[in-house]
Scaffold this motif. Sequence first.
Motif, PDB file in Angstrom:
ATOM      1  N   PHE A 126      -7.606  -1.051  -0.601  1.00  0.00           N
ATOM      2  CA  PHE A 126      -6.968   0.151  -1.118  1.00  0.00           C
ATOM      3  C   PHE A 126      -6.014  -0.297  -2.215  1.00  0.00           C
ATOM      4  O   PHE A 126      -5.196  -1.190  -2.010  1.00  0.00           O
ATOM      5  CB  PHE A 126      -6.184   0.827   0.016  1.00  0.00           C
ATOM      6  CG  PHE A 126      -6.173   2.325  -0.068  1.00  0.00           C
ATOM      7  CD1 PHE A 126      -7.260   3.060   0.359  1.00  0.00           C
ATOM      8  CD2 PHE A 126      -5.067   2.992  -0.574  1.00  0.00           C
ATOM      9  CE1 PHE A 126      -7.256   4.439   0.299  1.00  0.00           C
ATOM     10  CE2 PHE A 126      -5.062   4.378  -0.646  1.00  0.00           C
ATOM     11  CZ  PHE A 126      -6.157   5.099  -0.211  1.00  0.00           C
ATOM     12  N   GLN A 127      -6.162   0.274  -3.365  1.00  0.00           N
ATOM     13  CA  GLN A 127      -5.266  -0.083  -4.456  1.00  0.00           C
ATOM     14  C   GLN A 127      -3.886   0.434  -4.122  1.00  0.00           C
ATOM     15  O   GLN A 127      -3.625   1.628  -4.174  1.00  0.00           O
ATOM     16  CB  GLN A 127      -5.745   0.536  -5.771  1.00  0.00           C
ATOM     17  CG  GLN A 127      -6.847  -0.220  -6.455  1.00  0.00           C
ATOM     18  CD  GLN A 127      -6.651  -1.724  -6.444  1.00  0.00           C
ATOM     19  OE1 GLN A 127      -6.981  -2.391  -5.463  1.00  0.00           O
ATOM     20  NE2 GLN A 127      -6.085  -2.268  -7.517  1.00  0.00           N
ATOM     21  N   ASP A 128      -3.000  -0.455  -3.802  1.00  0.00           N
ATOM     22  CA  ASP A 128      -1.694  -0.001  -3.338  1.00  0.00           C
ATOM     23  C   ASP A 128      -0.789  -1.213  -3.275  1.00  0.00           C
ATOM     24  O   ASP A 128      -1.010  -2.126  -2.497  1.00  0.00           O
ATOM     25  CB  ASP A 128      -1.835   0.640  -1.956  1.00  0.00           C
ATOM     26  CG  ASP A 128      -0.473   0.848  -1.317  1.00  0.00           C
ATOM     27  OD1 ASP A 128       0.517   0.912  -2.060  1.00  0.00           O
ATOM     28  OD2 ASP A 128      -0.426   0.930  -0.078  1.00  0.00           O
ATOM     29  N   SER A 129       0.249  -1.183  -4.062  1.00  0.00           N
ATOM     30  CA  SER A 129       1.069  -2.382  -4.199  1.00  0.00           C
ATOM     31  C   SER A 129       2.060  -2.544  -3.047  1.00  0.00           C
ATOM     32  O   SER A 129       2.595  -3.617  -2.848  1.00  0.00           O
ATOM     33  CB  SER A 129       1.822  -2.354  -5.518  1.00  0.00           C
ATOM     34  OG  SER A 129       2.619  -1.183  -5.574  1.00  0.00           O
ATOM     35  N   SER A 130       2.278  -1.499  -2.297  1.00  0.00           N
ATOM     36  CA  SER A 130       3.304  -1.635  -1.272  1.00  0.00           C
ATOM     37  C   SER A 130       2.725  -1.888   0.115  1.00  0.00           C
ATOM     38  O   SER A 130       3.447  -1.931   1.098  1.00  0.00           O
ATOM     39  CB  SER A 130       4.216  -0.410  -1.256  1.00  0.00           C
ATOM     40  OG  SER A 130       3.472   0.751  -1.013  1.00  0.00           O
ATOM     41  N   LYS A 131       1.427  -2.086   0.191  1.00  0.00           N
ATOM     42  CA  LYS A 131       0.844  -2.479   1.483  1.00  0.00           C
ATOM     43  C   LYS A 131       1.332  -3.871   1.845  1.00  0.00           C
ATOM     44  O   LYS A 131       1.703  -4.664   0.974  1.00  0.00           O
ATOM     45  CB  LYS A 131      -0.673  -2.479   1.386  1.00  0.00           C
ATOM     46  CG  LYS A 131      -1.219  -3.629   0.538  1.00  0.00           C
ATOM     47  CD  LYS A 131      -2.709  -3.524   0.329  1.00  0.00           C
ATOM     48  CE  LYS A 131      -3.141  -4.519  -0.764  1.00  0.00           C
ATOM     49  NZ  LYS A 131      -4.380  -4.131  -1.430  1.00  0.00           N
TER      50      LYS A 131
END
Lengths: 340, 340
Positions: free
Chosen positions: B147-152
């Motif tokens: 999932f494109q998501d920097s805060s994972k």
Amino acid sequence: MAGVSVGTVDRVIHNRGEVSDITRNKVIRIIKDSHYVPDIVARTLASKKIYRFAVLFPRENPDSTFWSKPLAGVNKALKETGHYGIVGEKYLFDQFNRTSFKKQIDRIIHNEPDAVLIAPFYYEETVRLIENCSQRKIPYVFINSNFQDSSKLSFVGQDSKQSGYLAARLMSYSVEQGSRLLIINISKVLDNHKHILNRQTGFESFFRENTNHKIDILNHYIKDTDKNSISNSLNEIFSKKNEIKGVFVTNSKVYKIARFIEENRLKPVTLIGYDLTEENLQYVEKNIIDFLISQRPVEQGYGGIMTLFNHFVLNKRVKKEQHLPIDIITKENYKFYIKH
Amino acid sequence: MAGVSVGTVDRVIHNRGEVSDITRNKVIRIIKDSHYVPDIVARTLASKKIYRFAVLFPRENPDSTFWSKPLAGVNKALKETGHYGIVGEKYLFDQFNRTSFKKQIDRIIHNEPDAVLIAPFYYEETVRLIENCSQRKIPYVFINSNFQDSSKLSFVGQDSKQSGYLAARLMSYSVEQGSRLLIINISKVLDNHKHILNRQTGFESFFRENTNHKIDILNHYIKDTDKNSISNSLNEIFSKKNEIKGVFVTNSKVYKIARFIEENRLKPVTLIGYDLTEENLQYVEKNIIDFLISQRPVEQGYGGIMTLFNHFVLNKRVKKEQHLPIDIITKENYKFYIKH
DNA sequence: TATAAATTCGTGTACGTGCACGATGCAATT
DNA sequence: AATTGCATCGTGCACGTACACGAATTTATA
């Protein structure tokens, strides 16, 4: 519940005696019924017991970097289990020197470890070690190369014959009927590795059993592993008639064959060998080596220590044969297998 | 060493305040210099803290047994970490039912876990969940599908594109120049799995980049997964001219294609698909499926929980992308990959 | 200056187990 | 009857940390 103190319960749990049969049975009953299991965290904190595991491995040498990986796995496991009082004592020998192997065994016997993790390189000396261990009730685990021995605690490694069988299957996809294949054994010492021979056996039996592949297989042994000897030895084979369509190298020295092929600009052959070493991967990148078969070396070392950990600390039953998966490595997936 | 009590040191370690800057710095200094690390065993024993990890997975369904494996990995990890106060709370949804997915997310948000392990099936709902988590500072880990998501906190799974690329390489060994290949996407719902499309992209780009393979590639989508629809759909393609030499199925439904091939006694093709399910292995045994690509499903679940364990209990830094190896499975080695 | 409030710190108890030591009760011996 | 020996059991401390409680000290307020 039993109307006794924790001290008595403790004596029952550890079979330390000094408990009457009546109370012992009562306590055992209650332990079972209430599904009591000791808290290993508290146990570890309270216990000052230290388990010393001897690790008998070949030293890393310029000719093969393979054994640094199992050692890394051992170290990883030791890091994880250090809290539980596990310490590893390493006994590294020169894999081409029988005396060095013997010497380390003497040291192990002298130091009286709680268990031994063995890479069994030389037969007689190994037998001496395990006989000594059996006598003193010291559990031992074999790694990488198996050993016919019913009193071992476990073996962690690969099914060598099956890995050769698998290599043959891979080979079968790219060679047509009537092709000629070559199996190369390349090693200074031959006596000590039955599992290398098993690889060859497995490879051969695939083509024997799958009779729809009519294939001609040549065997070739190279004893001197310096560049010139290899060159001479291979020139002979490849020059006769360059009809060889595939080469199976039974160990990690496959890069030496790859180098020969590259330098002599031979017609491309399907080339399969073992182990993800730096040198091999270079030729995988260049599309000269097609497949490498991995032995999961890191997991072998890790699994070896963990087997002993499970046995001693967690009181788990361990399996006598722990066959690791036979990984197929290509240019496209090797990156995911390195690191650690 | 600092001339203060353990209580004060404890306050420094846990940033609980009530310590003057002077003593705090002194303690921190000493902690660093003496390489002090807290004993996690004693810490666990003393702490009554419980970490509740929510696990958002598809329920196992008759159409695909895949997700039972990551769940097994989760359970394995929970067993190992139970001593440390880790408990898993499972939220299983119907993978073909968006509402069911949404409902479980509502439950998770309501129950306020300490962390979430997410199999992100439907886009918008997933976004809602992770936004809620970010707001409440609850770490979350993605599994299987990225999932494109920097805060994972992390992703545990496979590099899908590379796996397609690898499949193409395997295919290339057994098909000669000018052959025609077929890519089959077979799934009821299409919108929710970018990583399935990545597999296709990877496969195609191999043949585009390796221009020495002149290959014609057809794409085919099957939306209805019942036997008849598949039959009709495939009959059309294979009957035109049976010139197809290889088939790449982008998910675990490859056994349905294998069954079609078997029942219609088609000329053998090289057949490659995904996942070691019971159904697939049947056709591997029969030599109808040539290669399966494994996603290491058990390790995915195991790694997901372990990532959170490392983060919370061991205070280790965890990698944001954890790509598991792309295992190549054949008839010869699959046995070593199952069990657990 | 006296008192209240806030800040900073030490002490004591708990977690579940291992183990040394000593206590108790009973039978055998003198 | 007094003593010794043995079998059986309980008690107390230790392991390294978490945390509640209260004590001591400093700072603010009347």
